[in-house]
Design a protein around this motif. Structure first.
Motif, PDB file in Angstrom:
ATOM      1  N   PHE A  90       0.851  -1.193   0.000  1.00  0.00           N
ATOM      2  CA  PHE A  90       0.000   0.000   0.000  1.00  0.00           C
ATOM      3  C   PHE A  90       0.886   1.243   0.000  1.00  0.00           C
ATOM      4  CE2 PHE A  90      -2.581  -3.229   2.190  1.00  0.00           C
ATOM      5  CZ  PHE A  90      -3.690  -3.237   1.353  1.00  0.00           C
ATOM      6  N   GLY A  91       0.344   2.306  -0.576  1.00  0.00           N
ATOM      7  CA  GLY A  91       1.038   3.584  -0.539  1.00  0.00           C
ATOM      8  C   GLY A  91       1.894   3.825  -1.768  1.00  0.00           C
ATOM      9  N   TYR A  92       2.436   5.036  -1.812  1.00  0.00           N
ATOM     10  CA  TYR A  92       3.231   5.479  -2.962  1.00  0.00           C
ATOM     11  C   TYR A  92       4.377   6.331  -2.475  1.00  0.00           C
ATOM     12  CZ  TYR A  92       4.459   8.204  -7.123  1.00  0.00           C
ATOM     13  OH  TYR A  92       5.142   8.825  -8.138  1.00  0.00           O
ATOM     14  N   VAL A  93       5.540   6.125  -3.103  1.00  0.00           N
ATOM     15  CA  VAL A  93       6.734   6.924  -2.825  1.00  0.00           C
ATOM     16  C   VAL A  93       7.191   7.530  -4.145  1.00  0.00           C
ATOM     17  CG1 VAL A  93       9.135   6.887  -2.063  1.00  0.00           C
ATOM     18  CG2 VAL A  93       7.424   5.487  -0.874  1.00  0.00           C
ATOM     19  N   ARG A 145      12.199  11.007  -4.632  1.00  0.00           N
ATOM     20  CA  ARG A 145      12.590  10.956  -3.221  1.00  0.00           C
ATOM     21  C   ARG A 145      13.532   9.787  -2.960  1.00  0.00           C
ATOM     22  NH1 ARG A 145       7.783  10.304   0.916  1.00  0.00           N
ATOM     23  NH2 ARG A 145       7.167  12.221  -0.172  1.00  0.00           N
ATOM     24  N   GLU A 146      13.127   8.585  -3.334  1.00  0.00           N
ATOM     25  CA  GLU A 146      13.926   7.381  -3.123  1.00  0.00           C
ATOM     26  C   GLU A 146      13.562   6.380  -4.207  1.00  0.00           C
ATOM     27  OE1 GLU A 146      16.741   5.036  -1.944  1.00  0.00           O
ATOM     28  OE2 GLU A 146      16.390   6.919  -0.868  1.00  0.00           O
ATOM     29  N   LEU A 147      14.448   6.191  -5.188  1.00  0.00           N
ATOM     30  CA  LEU A 147      14.124   5.380  -6.357  1.00  0.00           C
ATOM     31  C   LEU A 147      13.888   3.918  -5.981  1.00  0.00           C
ATOM     32  CD1 LEU A 147      13.751   5.196  -9.383  1.00  0.00           C
ATOM     33  CD2 LEU A 147      16.226   4.863  -9.607  1.00  0.00           C
ATOM     34  N   ALA A 148      14.736   3.358  -5.124  1.00  0.00           N
ATOM     35  CA  ALA A 148      14.582   1.952  -4.752  1.00  0.00           C
ATOM     36  C   ALA A 148      13.254   1.723  -4.030  1.00  0.00           C
ATOM     37  CB  ALA A 148      15.753   1.499  -3.871  1.00  0.00           C
ATOM     38  N   ASP A 149      12.907   2.618  -3.114  1.00  0.00           N
ATOM     39  CA  ASP A 149      11.634   2.496  -2.401  1.00  0.00           C
ATOM     40  C   ASP A 149      10.455   2.700  -3.354  1.00  0.00           C
ATOM     41  OD1 ASP A 149      10.117   1.978  -0.201  1.00  0.00           O
ATOM     42  OD2 ASP A 149      10.254   3.995   0.657  1.00  0.00           O
ATOM     43  N   HIS A 150      10.628   3.610  -4.296  1.00  0.00           N
ATOM     44  CA  HIS A 150       9.584   3.847  -5.288  1.00  0.00           C
ATOM     45  C   HIS A 150       9.316   2.593  -6.116  1.00  0.00           C
ATOM     46  CE1 HIS A 150       7.455   5.628  -8.712  1.00  0.00           C
ATOM     47  NE2 HIS A 150       8.374   5.103  -9.493  1.00  0.00           N
ATOM     48  N   LEU A 151      10.384   1.951  -6.607  1.00  0.00           N
ATOM     49  CA  LEU A 151      10.225   0.743  -7.411  1.00  0.00           C
ATOM     50  C   LEU A 151       9.650  -0.401  -6.590  1.00  0.00           C
ATOM     51  CD1 LEU A 151      13.547   0.845  -9.476  1.00  0.00           C
ATOM     52  CD2 LEU A 151      11.244   1.488 -10.222  1.00  0.00           C
ATOM     53  N   HIS A 170       7.486  -0.121  -4.123  1.00  0.00           N
ATOM     54  CA  HIS A 170       6.051   0.130  -3.976  1.00  0.00           C
ATOM     55  C   HIS A 170       5.288  -0.090  -5.287  1.00  0.00           C
ATOM     56  CE1 HIS A 170       7.087   2.005  -0.117  1.00  0.00           C
ATOM     57  NE2 HIS A 170       5.795   1.965   0.173  1.00  0.00           N
ATOM     58  N   MET A 171       5.961   0.086  -6.419  1.00  0.00           N
ATOM     59  CA  MET A 171       5.270  -0.036  -7.702  1.00  0.00           C
ATOM     60  C   MET A 171       5.380  -1.434  -8.312  1.00  0.00           C
ATOM     61  SD  MET A 171       3.971   2.949  -8.210  1.00  0.00           S
ATOM     62  CE  MET A 171       3.554   3.061  -9.940  1.00  0.00           C
ATOM     63  N   PHE A 172       6.180  -2.316  -7.717  1.00  0.00           N
ATOM     64  CA  PHE A 172       6.401  -3.628  -8.329  1.00  0.00           C
ATOM     65  C   PHE A 172       5.122  -4.461  -8.380  1.00  0.00           C
ATOM     66  CE2 PHE A 172       7.467  -8.161  -7.926  1.00  0.00           C
ATOM     67  CZ  PHE A 172       8.163  -8.330  -9.122  1.00  0.00           C
ATOM     68  N   LEU A 173       4.456  -4.637  -7.269  1.00  0.00           N
ATOM     69  CA  LEU A 173       3.247  -5.463  -7.246  1.00  0.00           C
ATOM     70  C   LEU A 173       2.119  -4.860  -8.083  1.00  0.00           C
ATOM     71  CD1 LEU A 173       3.135  -6.722  -3.524  1.00  0.00           C
ATOM     72  CD2 LEU A 173       3.931  -7.918  -5.579  1.00  0.00           C
ATOM     73  N   PRO A 174       1.842  -3.554  -7.990  1.00  0.00           N
ATOM     74  CA  PRO A 174       0.817  -2.995  -8.883  1.00  0.00           C
ATOM     75  C   PRO A 174       1.150  -3.192 -10.365  1.00  0.00           C
ATOM     76  CG  PRO A 174       1.280  -1.456  -7.113  1.00  0.00           C
ATOM     77  CD  PRO A 174       2.307  -2.545  -7.011  1.00  0.00           C
ATOM     78  N   ALA A 175       2.426  -3.004 -10.734  1.00  0.00           N
ATOM     79  CA  ALA A 175       2.807  -3.190 -12.135  1.00  0.00           C
ATOM     80  C   ALA A 175       2.656  -4.648 -12.559  1.00  0.00           C
ATOM     81  CB  ALA A 175       4.244  -2.728 -12.352  1.00  0.00           C
ATOM     82  N   LEU A 176       2.984  -5.572 -11.658  1.00  0.00           N
ATOM     83  CA  LEU A 176       2.834  -7.000 -11.967  1.00  0.00           C
ATOM     84  C   LEU A 176       1.360  -7.369 -12.136  1.00  0.00           C
ATOM     85  CD1 LEU A 176       4.296  -9.698 -12.318  1.00  0.00           C
ATOM     86  CD2 LEU A 176       4.078 -10.047  -9.838  1.00  0.00           C
TER      87      LEU A 176
END
Length: 341
Positions: A190-193, A197-203, A205-211
């Motif tokens: 849940f949530g978005y970064v 701000r932080e590329l690794a944290d951003h990716l 958070h977006m991995f499961l939604p993109a999958l």
């Protein structure tokens, strides 16, 4: 007789003195035709959305006029005039679409803010999710289809086809719920970064939604490209190339892949709009602050400008991507270039 010959000579001289009529090159005519078709499709789609929004039960003027029990008919009518809802539908549509083409989507009826400001950061989130889902589809679907076509009928091919058929049947929002349950505590669910701000944290958070969003497209890419590769590998010119001693790797990588990719490219272009539409559901499952929440809120509150602006953006992206794909066809396939010229 001499007079007739002189008239003929004069006519021939005049015809020869005429300048040839200039015609634009074939690629210019093809581009103009594609742009005209894209414009017609965009206007037609936005008009349908505009009319459908008016058919949804509920009157935004009555909602905005005040609490139901204390609202008079005069207050509702005054609010309707202020919003321009008393005008004919065609007049309302013309006013809206001409303003939208200038980038002015009006003000939200509920949030009392400019719609373009509301779309700003939310559109970035939706675009990022759609882009990552597209990458997932390409990274998974294309290599799997090439391997399955290369070893057609093998156990790996049968397993890949079974997984692909299952992936097509699974809705993205249902897969999103399964991924949340399976990876809770392992990956952020849940949530978005923001990426800045932080590329690794951003990716992360977006991995499961993109999958969840890209799996359906990956299966379509797999099935389409596999079928195209198998059909191309069985064609006459491939057999002729083998007879002339061309290496199997050269046949597979240079000849078959290029021709088989044309229908796959069409599928991928068509699905771009579907990705953005599916992103609206996936965003709500993973609590991403994209256009999904904005659309849901706008539909529930009959906020016409917000919903129309979101759909307008999706339609424009869909039309532009299909236009670019049409032009890319001419780059990939020389036969299309020659036919248009």
């Amino acid at each position: 007789m001499a007079e007739q010959l002189s008239r003929d000579d004069a006519g021939t001289a005049r015809a020869g003195s005429r300048r040839p009529v200039w015609r634009p090159p074939g690629w210019v005519r093809a581009l103009g035709s594609s742009l005209a078709q894209a414009f017609v499709v965009a206007m037609g789609a936005t008009f349908v959305v505009f009319i459908v929004m008016r058919l949804i039960p509920g009157d935004p003027a009555r909602i905005l006029a005040g609490p139901g029990g204390s609202v008079t008919a005069e207050q509702v009518e005054r609010t309707r005039r202020e919003l321009g809802l008393d005008q004919p539908l065609l007049v309302q549509y013309w006013d809206w679409v001409t303003a939208a083409l200038r980038g002015d989507f009006g003000n939200s009826l509920v949030l009392n803010d400019r719609v373009s400001d509301l779309l700003g950061d939310r559109l970035v989130v939706t675009a990022q999710l759609s882009f990552y889902a597209f990458l997932v589809a390409v990274v998974i679907g294309l290599p799997a289809s090439l391997l399955a076509a290369r070893w057609q009928g093998a156990a790996a091919d049968k397993i890949a086809r079974l997984v692909g058929t299952t992936g097509i049947a699974v809705p993205s929002f249902w897969l999103a719920l399964l991924l949340i349950i399976a990876f809770q505590g392992v990956l952020p669910t849940f949530g978005y970064v923001p990426a800045g701000r932080e590329l690794a944290d951003h990716l992360a958070h977006m991995f499961l939604p993109a999958l969840a969003l890209g799996t359906g497209l990956a299966t379509l890419v797999f099935e389409t490209n596999r079928a195209g590769m198998i059909d191309t590998l069985g064609s006459d010119y491939i057999r002729t190339s083998r007879a002339f001693g061309v290496s199997e790797w050269r046949i597979f990588s240079r000849y078959a892949m290029r021709n088989a990719f044309l229908p796959t490219m069409t599928i991928m272009a068509i699905q771009v709009g579907t990705l953005m539409g599916g992103a609206l559901l996936v965003e709500n499952a993973f609590a991403l602050p994209g256009m999904g929440r904005l659309v849901v809120q706008g539909v529930l509150s009959r906020d016409y400008p917000v919903v129309q602006a979101c759909i307008f953006v999706i339609v424009v992206v869909f039309v532009v991507v299909n236009l670019l794909t049409d032009l890319l066809y001419a780059v990939v396939d020389p036969r299309i270039r020659r036919s248009r010229a």
